[in-house]
Design an enzyme around this catalytic site. Structure first.
Site, PDB file in Angstrom:
ATOM      1  N   LYS A  17       0.938  -1.293   0.089  1.00 48.20           N
ATOM      2  CA  LYS A  17      -0.142   0.048  -0.029  1.00 48.20           C
ATOM      3  C   LYS A  17       0.868   1.211   0.119  1.00 48.20           C
ATOM      4  O   LYS A  17       1.984   1.387   0.554  1.00 48.20           O
ATOM      5  CB  LYS A  17      -0.919  -0.012   1.247  1.00 48.20           C
ATOM      6  CG  LYS A  17      -1.828   1.079   1.311  1.00 48.20           C
ATOM      7  CD  LYS A  17      -2.749   1.085   2.506  1.00 48.20           C
ATOM      8  CE  LYS A  17      -3.809   2.029   3.020  1.00 48.20           C
ATOM      9  NZ  LYS A  17      -4.734   2.037   3.985  1.00 48.20           N
ATOM     10  N   CYS A  82       0.006   2.057 -18.100  1.00 49.82           N
ATOM     11  CA  CYS A  82       0.044   0.848 -17.113  1.00 49.82           C
ATOM     12  C   CYS A  82       1.026  -0.281 -17.954  1.00 49.82           C
ATOM     13  O   CYS A  82       1.133  -1.439 -17.279  1.00 49.82           O
ATOM     14  CB  CYS A  82      -0.955   0.152 -16.885  1.00 49.82           C
ATOM     15  SG  CYS A  82      -2.251   1.504 -15.906  1.00 49.82           S
ATOM     16  N   ARG A 202     -18.030  -2.588  -1.400  1.00 49.21           N
ATOM     17  CA  ARG A 202     -18.435  -1.397  -1.465  1.00 49.21           C
ATOM     18  C   ARG A 202     -18.445  -1.309  -3.136  1.00 49.21           C
ATOM     19  O   ARG A 202     -17.517  -1.471  -4.013  1.00 49.21           O
ATOM     20  CB  ARG A 202     -17.634  -0.242  -0.886  1.00 49.21           C
ATOM     21  CG  ARG A 202     -17.668   1.312  -1.402  1.00 49.21           C
ATOM     22  CD  ARG A 202     -17.102   2.100  -0.389  1.00 49.21           C
ATOM     23  NE  ARG A 202     -15.836   2.116  -0.558  1.00 49.21           N
ATOM     24  CZ  ARG A 202     -15.151   2.893  -1.139  1.00 49.21           C
ATOM     25  NH1 ARG A 202     -15.548   3.585  -2.503  1.00 49.21           N
ATOM     26  NH2 ARG A 202     -13.614   2.444  -1.481  1.00 49.21           N
ATOM     27  N   CYS A 214      -8.117  -3.508  -8.615  1.00 45.89           N
ATOM     28  CA  CYS A 214      -6.749  -3.596  -8.246  1.00 45.89           C
ATOM     29  C   CYS A 214      -6.479  -2.397  -7.086  1.00 45.89           C
ATOM     30  O   CYS A 214      -7.128  -1.379  -7.482  1.00 45.89           O
ATOM     31  CB  CYS A 214      -5.643  -3.484  -9.491  1.00 45.89           C
ATOM     32  SG  CYS A 214      -5.844  -1.926 -10.109  1.00 45.89           S
TER      33      CYS A 214
END
Length: 402
Positions: A17, A82, A202, A214
């Protein structure tokens, strides 16, 4: 005839993260040193290097590599959204094929901001995805908020309307990838989720829930590539995994001339690159044992099954329901956990996919090893657009010396 190209060393950090605790130079250095150690060579053997990243200033690649060595070699910095990491890999392969050198280094890294991707960094100039936005708005209407889940969520909606797939199919894909990620110590998420938990997480956009998307991530990956002569000279045959085909494609005119949300999300360029790679390698989709696929959202994995010809057009739902995308099925897709579980530090993703397939084909993937894996396929997508598809083969086959 182009020279053969082999991957002989790979490395990647654990994907995490976003955090202020680690910066991209540290992560990039870790991945590069791991790849060099895997290949058993020193940095001074590298003749050229290509570095892929999306968020960062120019010469960030030099900032990473100067920590490893300052040998005066050419260092290129590339950004193709990406797919940047696979662009670095593709350029290294071409340098070797063209006889420019024998030992190349590809590295990808990213340090990302927490939360969803923003809608363009520069507000005083044209957005590179502006035409894609315009076409999407014309077809379905853009809503306020991050654009990437809208692109891929809309592609999923189109597939559902055309072929009868459902939100359960998306949840099954995400559940599979989270389950695979549990066995990957480098994955950002290592928790298993049920289909029900995924469906009840959610809502992000349209059919997409949070656990089907992702996460933003920090991380890096790297690969050392060599010519056949270099592999033999350095005695690295046991490490070598051959790149038997690599294709890069960009958007086709249909993105703007046809009314297809799937095409806006890259379906056409994936299909084009896949068609080319199967034709050039002579490998059938049915011969592929393991796939690392760009599942930025579960909807993209679903439509990409068909783009890569892993199943027929409109058959993704049947393919998912039969379990043909996991262990015991036709092909194992995203044994690493994919982007959904492993994480998606944009510039690092293509090199992480490469690393996973090299480990799989060498038989070094531990608890997530695909039995008897011999052919691996990599799919790395960047909107706006570029896709890189790579075919790998197990083992060193020195046919030119016979």
């Amino acid at each position: 005839m182009p020279r053969k190209v082999f991957v002989v060393g790979v490395g990647m950090t654990k994907f995490l993260k976003p955090s202020p605790d680690r910066d991209y130079p540290e992560m990039g250095k870790e991945a590069v040193e791991a790849a060099l150690a895997d290949a058993g060579i020193k940095y001074d053997k590298i003749q050229q290097a290509v570095c892929g990243y999306v968020f960062g200033d120019s010469t960030s690649g030099q900032r990473v590599l100067y920590q490893v060595g300052m040998t005066g070699i050419p260092i290129y910095n590339v950004n193709n959204n990406c797919s940047s990491g696979s662009n670095a890999l593709f350029l290294c392969k071409q340098l070797i094929e063209g006889g420019i050198g024998d030992v190349m280094l590809a590295v990808g890294f990213e340090k990302m901001a927490p939360g969803p991707l923003g809608n363009g960094a520069y507000k005083d100039r044209a957005d590179p995805l502006g035409l894609h936005d315009k076409k999407t708005d014309e077809l379905i209407g853009l809503v306020k908020g991050p654009l990437t889940p809208q692109y891929f969520g809309n592609a999923g909606i189109e597939h559902m309307k055309k072929y009868g797939t459902t939100e359960v199919h998306l949840a099954k894909i995400a559940a599979k990838n989270h389950r695979h990620g549990m066995k990957n110590p480098r994955a950002q998420s290592t928790r298993e989720y049920t289909v029900e938990e995924i469906l009840n997480s959610r809502r992000i956009y349209g059919p997409l829930t949070k656990l089907e998307c992702c996460p933003t991530s920090d991380g890096a990956g790297a690969a050392v590539l060599m010519s056949e002569d270099a592999v033999i000279r350095l005695g690295l045959q046991s490490k070598a995994v051959e790149i038997i085909g690599m294709e890069m494609a960009t958007d086709t005119p249909g993105v703007f001339t046809e009314n297809s949300l799937m095409k806006i999300a890259g379906y056409d360029m994936t299909g084009l690159a896949a068609k080319r790679i199967y034709e050039k390698t002579g490998v059938s989709p049915k011969q592929v044992d393991v796939v690392e696929l760009h599942d930025c959202f579960a909807a993209n994995e679903m439509i990409t099954y068909e783009g890569l010809q892993l199943c027929g057009e409109g058959e993704a739902g049947k393919f998912i329901d039969a379990g043909d995308n996991t262990y015991g099925g036709q092909v194992v897709v995203n044994p690493s956990g994919g982007l959904i579980a492993k994480g998606h530090p944009l510039g690092a993703t293509g090199l992480a996919q490469c690393a996973e397939l090299v480990w799989q084909l060498r038989g070094e993937a531990g608890d997530r090893q695909v039995p008897n894996a011999r052919i691996g396929l990599q799919h790395n997508l960047g909107l706006g657009g570029a896709v890189v598809i790579t075919m790998y083969r197990k083992g060193f086959q020195n046919t030119s010396k016979l």
